[in-house]
Motif scaffolding. Structure first.
Motif, mmCIF file in Angstrom:
data_model
loop_
_atom_site.group_PDB
_atom_site.id
_atom_site.type_symbol
_atom_site.label_atom_id
_atom_site.label_comp_id
_atom_site.label_asym_id
_atom_site.label_seq_id
_atom_site.Cartn_x
_atom_site.Cartn_y
_atom_site.Cartn_z
ATOM 1 N N ASP A 251 0.837 -1.197 0.000
ATOM 2 C CA ASP A 251 0.000 0.000 0.000
ATOM 3 C C ASP A 251 0.873 1.247 0.000
ATOM 4 O O ASP A 251 1.967 1.248 0.556
ATOM 5 N N GLU A 252 0.349 2.288 -0.579
ATOM 6 C CA GLU A 252 1.069 3.560 -0.623
ATOM 7 C C GLU A 252 1.366 4.069 0.788
ATOM 8 O O GLU A 252 2.369 4.731 1.021
ATOM 9 N N ALA A 253 0.524 3.719 1.749
ATOM 10 C CA ALA A 253 0.719 4.140 3.138
ATOM 11 C C ALA A 253 1.999 3.551 3.747
ATOM 12 O O ALA A 253 2.519 4.085 4.723
ATOM 13 N N GLN A 254 2.497 2.489 3.154
ATOM 14 C CA GLN A 254 3.711 1.842 3.664
ATOM 15 C C GLN A 254 4.979 2.353 2.981
ATOM 16 O O GLN A 254 6.065 1.876 3.259
ATOM 17 N N ARG A 255 4.848 3.341 2.111
ATOM 18 C CA ARG A 255 5.990 3.817 1.324
ATOM 19 C C ARG A 255 7.178 4.229 2.197
ATOM 20 O O ARG A 255 8.304 3.857 1.920
ATOM 21 N N ALA A 256 6.965 5.007 3.238
ATOM 22 C CA ALA A 256 8.073 5.496 4.067
ATOM 23 C C ALA A 256 8.853 4.343 4.686
ATOM 24 O O ALA A 256 10.086 4.323 4.639
ATOM 25 N N LYS A 257 8.133 3.356 5.226
ATOM 26 C CA LYS A 257 8.802 2.184 5.809
ATOM 27 C C LYS A 257 9.565 1.411 4.744
ATOM 28 O O LYS A 257 10.674 0.960 4.960
ATOM 29 N N LEU A 258 8.944 1.269 3.597
ATOM 30 C CA LEU A 258 9.555 0.506 2.516
ATOM 31 C C LEU A 258 10.813 1.181 1.985
ATOM 32 O O LEU A 258 11.826 0.523 1.745
ATOM 33 N N VAL A 259 10.781 2.483 1.846
ATOM 34 C CA VAL A 259 11.953 3.220 1.369
ATOM 35 C C VAL A 259 13.100 3.099 2.375
ATOM 36 O O VAL A 259 14.252 2.902 2.001
ATOM 37 N N ARG A 260 12.776 3.192 3.672
ATOM 38 C CA ARG A 260 13.814 3.016 4.699
ATOM 39 C C ARG A 260 14.393 1.603 4.656
ATOM 40 O O ARG A 260 15.597 1.411 4.785
ATOM 41 N N ALA A 261 13.529 0.612 4.477
ATOM 42 C CA ALA A 261 13.992 -0.777 4.420
ATOM 43 C C ALA A 261 14.902 -0.998 3.211
ATOM 44 O O ALA A 261 15.940 -1.651 3.319
ATOM 45 N N ALA A 262 14.527 -0.439 2.063
ATOM 46 C CA ALA A 262 15.351 -0.582 0.858
ATOM 47 C C ALA A 262 16.700 0.105 1.045
ATOM 48 O O ALA A 262 17.739 -0.428 0.657
ATOM 49 N N ALA A 263 16.693 1.281 1.658
ATOM 50 C CA ALA A 263 17.944 2.022 1.883
ATOM 51 C C ALA A 263 18.849 1.306 2.875
ATOM 52 O O ALA A 263 20.073 1.406 2.785
ATOM 53 N N ALA A 264 18.256 0.565 3.802
ATOM 54 C CA ALA A 264 19.045 -0.129 4.830
ATOM 55 C C ALA A 264 19.664 -1.432 4.328
ATOM 56 O O ALA A 264 20.540 -1.990 4.992
ATOM 57 N N CYS A 265 19.239 -1.908 3.171
ATOM 58 C CA CYS A 265 19.779 -3.162 2.642
ATOM 59 C C CYS A 265 21.264 -2.986 2.317
ATOM 60 O O CYS A 265 21.618 -2.175 1.459
ATOM 61 N N PRO A 266 22.141 -3.737 2.990
ATOM 62 C CA PRO A 266 23.583 -3.577 2.768
ATOM 63 C C PRO A 266 24.035 -3.885 1.342
ATOM 64 O O PRO A 266 25.054 -3.377 0.898
ATOM 65 N N VAL A 267 23.274 -4.718 0.619
ATOM 66 C CA VAL A 267 23.670 -5.084 -0.741
ATOM 67 C C VAL A 267 22.757 -4.473 -1.804
ATOM 68 O O VAL A 267 22.853 -4.801 -2.979
ATOM 69 N N GLN A 268 21.853 -3.566 -1.367
ATOM 70 C CA GLN A 268 20.947 -2.862 -2.280
ATOM 71 C C GLN A 268 20.180 -3.819 -3.191
ATOM 72 O O GLN A 268 20.118 -3.631 -4.411
#
Length: 74
Positions: free
Chosen positions: A39-56
């Motif tokens: 959901d679009e409401a989860q965008r902020a969490k999802l963007v943080r999770a993607a940025a935190a991935c050590p291997v992108q």
């Protein structure tokens, strides 16, 4: 919102599962499970999770473009 994870690149650090447990989960010690749509409401969490991935390995808004969409963009 579409999500794609390069499972060949993912090394199971689980930062995404910690930051966005509604979308990502570890199955055992190394296998990542995820919901390919969020959901679009989860965008902020999802963007943080993607940025935190050590291997992108996480792509947000990953969409397959048709040949028509690509040619019209030119």
């Amino acid at each position: 919102m579409r999500i794609a994870v390069d499972l060949n690149r993912c090394e199971g650090y689980a930062q995404c599962a910690f930051l966005a447990p509604e979308i990502f989960a570890m199955h055992g010690e190394e296998a990542l499970l995820y919901a390919p749509e969020a959901d679009e409401a989860q965008r902020a969490k999802l963007v943080r999770a993607a940025a935190a991935c050590p291997v992108q390995a996480i792509l947000v808004d990953a969409v397959d473009l048709s040949a028509e969409a690509v040619s019209s963009a030119r």
